[in-house]
Design a protein around this motif. Structure first.
Motif, PDB file in Angstrom:
ATOM      1  N   TYR A 285       0.824  -1.203   0.000  1.00  0.00           N
ATOM      2  CA  TYR A 285       0.000   0.000   0.000  1.00  0.00           C
ATOM      3  C   TYR A 285       0.861   1.258   0.000  1.00  0.00           C
ATOM      4  O   TYR A 285       0.633   2.184  -0.794  1.00  0.00           O
ATOM      5  CB  TYR A 285      -0.927  -0.018   1.220  1.00  0.00           C
ATOM      6  CG  TYR A 285      -1.676   1.271   1.447  1.00  0.00           C
ATOM      7  CD1 TYR A 285      -2.529   1.793   0.477  1.00  0.00           C
ATOM      8  CD2 TYR A 285      -1.524   1.980   2.631  1.00  0.00           C
ATOM      9  CE1 TYR A 285      -3.211   2.974   0.678  1.00  0.00           C
ATOM     10  CE2 TYR A 285      -2.203   3.165   2.849  1.00  0.00           C
ATOM     11  CZ  TYR A 285      -3.042   3.657   1.872  1.00  0.00           C
ATOM     12  OH  TYR A 285      -3.712   4.835   2.074  1.00  0.00           O
ATOM     13  N   CYS A 286       1.872   1.296   0.855  1.00  0.00           N
ATOM     14  CA  CYS A 286       2.739   2.477   0.920  1.00  0.00           C
ATOM     15  C   CYS A 286       3.500   2.691  -0.387  1.00  0.00           C
ATOM     16  O   CYS A 286       3.702   3.838  -0.821  1.00  0.00           O
ATOM     17  CB  CYS A 286       3.724   2.338   2.076  1.00  0.00           C
ATOM     18  SG  CYS A 286       2.981   2.413   3.722  1.00  0.00           S
ATOM     19  N   ALA A 287       3.913   1.601  -1.007  1.00  0.00           N
ATOM     20  CA  ALA A 287       4.707   1.709  -2.233  1.00  0.00           C
ATOM     21  C   ALA A 287       3.918   2.284  -3.393  1.00  0.00           C
ATOM     22  O   ALA A 287       4.505   2.778  -4.364  1.00  0.00           O
ATOM     23  CB  ALA A 287       5.272   0.344  -2.609  1.00  0.00           C
ATOM     24  N   THR A 288       2.588   2.242  -3.320  1.00  0.00           N
ATOM     25  CA  THR A 288       1.774   2.810  -4.397  1.00  0.00           C
ATOM     26  C   THR A 288       1.809   4.339  -4.399  1.00  0.00           C
ATOM     27  O   THR A 288       1.392   4.973  -5.370  1.00  0.00           O
ATOM     28  CB  THR A 288       0.306   2.371  -4.260  1.00  0.00           C
ATOM     29  OG1 THR A 288      -0.245   2.907  -3.043  1.00  0.00           O
ATOM     30  CG2 THR A 288       0.183   0.858  -4.270  1.00  0.00           C
ATOM     31  N   GLY A 289       2.257   4.930  -3.302  1.00  0.00           N
ATOM     32  CA  GLY A 289       2.260   6.387  -3.187  1.00  0.00           C
ATOM     33  C   GLY A 289       0.937   6.966  -2.733  1.00  0.00           C
ATOM     34  O   GLY A 289       0.781   8.191  -2.643  1.00  0.00           O
TER      35      GLY A 289
END
Length: 400
Positions: A285-289
């Motif tokens: 989730y965090c890596a999606t921005g």
């Protein structure tokens, strides 16, 4: 005469430390149905990123199930995401300086295991978040309370305390502080105080534990550097969490500090690393921005609720009740006039279905009957208006 059979109690088997722990009292005094509670700093469930977390979960199950669903360490990608967030704040961070825990509360609860022997001095703020401080007491720490004003911890009082302790040959184990959007007062420590606090830590050789759960939820004012970003000598342990910016139920927090501290905290995590699956989901989730966009949505909602609460207080409360406007976070701290007891007010408010946190639940030294904490984060806007109107009626009843 037959010998008397000993009377056994299961509690006789408890270790001394378990016998000494007092059972929780908060909530046990409530006999009425509470319709509006300002007591707990719960997140608003409407704001949880359900869809994005579901998408991330599906991707992890489709692509990483053998690793994510087995025994193992947290996601390496989650460490990377946390390190990036720390570095963006100017905090020196790498893999050896970061630990991930089951929420920041677990990490803070491990501090006594690493640092405290019975009788050791730990410095805390007054008021403060007793949910953590109670763990220090249970470990046998001797607490010294430093007052908090509208600008956070009084660092001049801290300096005087550290000097007096040094004269007595006492070196505190650590200083626990919430410098940004303080719980419960909402205060934010200005840069000058932060600089002095960090300097005092280095001068007296005392660790500062910076609890930074709310700094992402800023409603107004300029960002102030964290204590950890100001620290050049390694005397600050920075602790934060995803609970306020994603969801409390994911139970993920982290700490960043001297590798020796991080290593020992990990050694005392008897249950081992956090669950691999949820760590992989949050990392995805965090890596999606999308997290930063989500935080902006949180800020807009919580700012609106905070302003609504303050407007209702201004309209409904007697003029001699002083509400401190926070720059962010979940709470508004209200100072009561001298003739009103927070505990008595709570009892009266419960009769009308209203609850809040009396200030006595925020001090380790027995103070606080002159203040209350109101959490605006969980309640709907309608309930906020309704609850403050009723509480205002109860307060005005003291005039009669």
């Amino acid at each position: 005469m037959a010998p008397t059979t000993p009377t056994y109690q299961i509690t006789d088997l408890f270790a001394e430390r378990a016998r000494k722990i007092a059972p929780p009292t908060y909530g046990t005094e409530l006999t009425k149905i509470i319709t509006v509670s300002f007591a707990y700093g719960l997140a608003d469930p409407i704001l949880f990123p359900h869809t994005d977390l579901a998408t991330a979960s599906a991707a992890v199950l489709a692509e990483e199930a053998p690793i994510a669903l087995n025994y193992g360490p947290p996601s390496a990608q989650l460490y990377e995401q946390i390190i990036l967030r720390l570095q963006a704040q100017g905090i020196p961070a790498d893999r050896d300086r970061v630990i991930i825990g089951y929420g920041s509360g677990q990490i803070l609860g491990l501090l006594p295991d690493v640092f405290v022997e019975p009788g050791d001095v730990v410095i805390v703020e007054g008021p403060t978040f007793l949910g953590v401080v109670t763990r220090f007491v249970q470990a046998g720490a001797r607490l010294i309370t430093i007052p908090v004003d509208e600008l956070g911890m009084d660092v001049d009082a801290l300096e005087e305390t550290l000097s007096d302790l040094k004269k007595k040959g006492i070196r505190p184990r650590f200083i626990y502080t919430i410098p940004t959007f303080h719980n419960p007062t909402g205060a934010t420590m200005p840069l000058s105080r932060r600089q002095k606090l960090v300097a005092l830590a280095a001068e007296y050789g005392v660790l500062v534990v910076e609890d930074d759960a709310y700094s992402d939820l800023r409603f107004q004012g300029e960002t102030v550097p964290s204590l950890a970003s100001l620290d050049k000598e390694g005397w600050v342990l920075y602790v934060s969490t995803f609970s306020k910016i994603i969801a409390p139920g994911i139970r993920l927090g982290w700490a960043c500090g001297d590798p020796a501290i991080i290593q020992r905290l990990a050694m005392f995590k008897s249950e081992g690393p956090v669950g691999p699956f949820i760590s992989h989901v949050v990392a995805r989730y965090c890596a999606t921005g999308k997290l930063d966009h989500h935080i902006q949505e949180l800020i807009a909602c919580y700012k609106h609720k905070c302003n609504l609460l303050l407007e209702a207080i201004a309209q409904e409360f007697p003029s001699d009740v002083v509400a401190l406007r926070p720059g962010g976070g979940f709470f508004v701290w209200c100072k009561l006039p001298p003739h009103i007891s927070a505990k008595a007010l709570l009892t009266a408010a419960n009769e009308y279905g209203i609850s809040f946190l009396p200030g006595t639940r925020c001090y380790a030294n027995g103070q606080g009957d002159d203040a209350i904490r109101l959490a605006f984060s969980f309640q709907t806007t309608e309930k906020i208006v309704e609850g403050i109107a009723v509480l205002g009626t109860v307060l005005r009843g003291w005039r009669n």
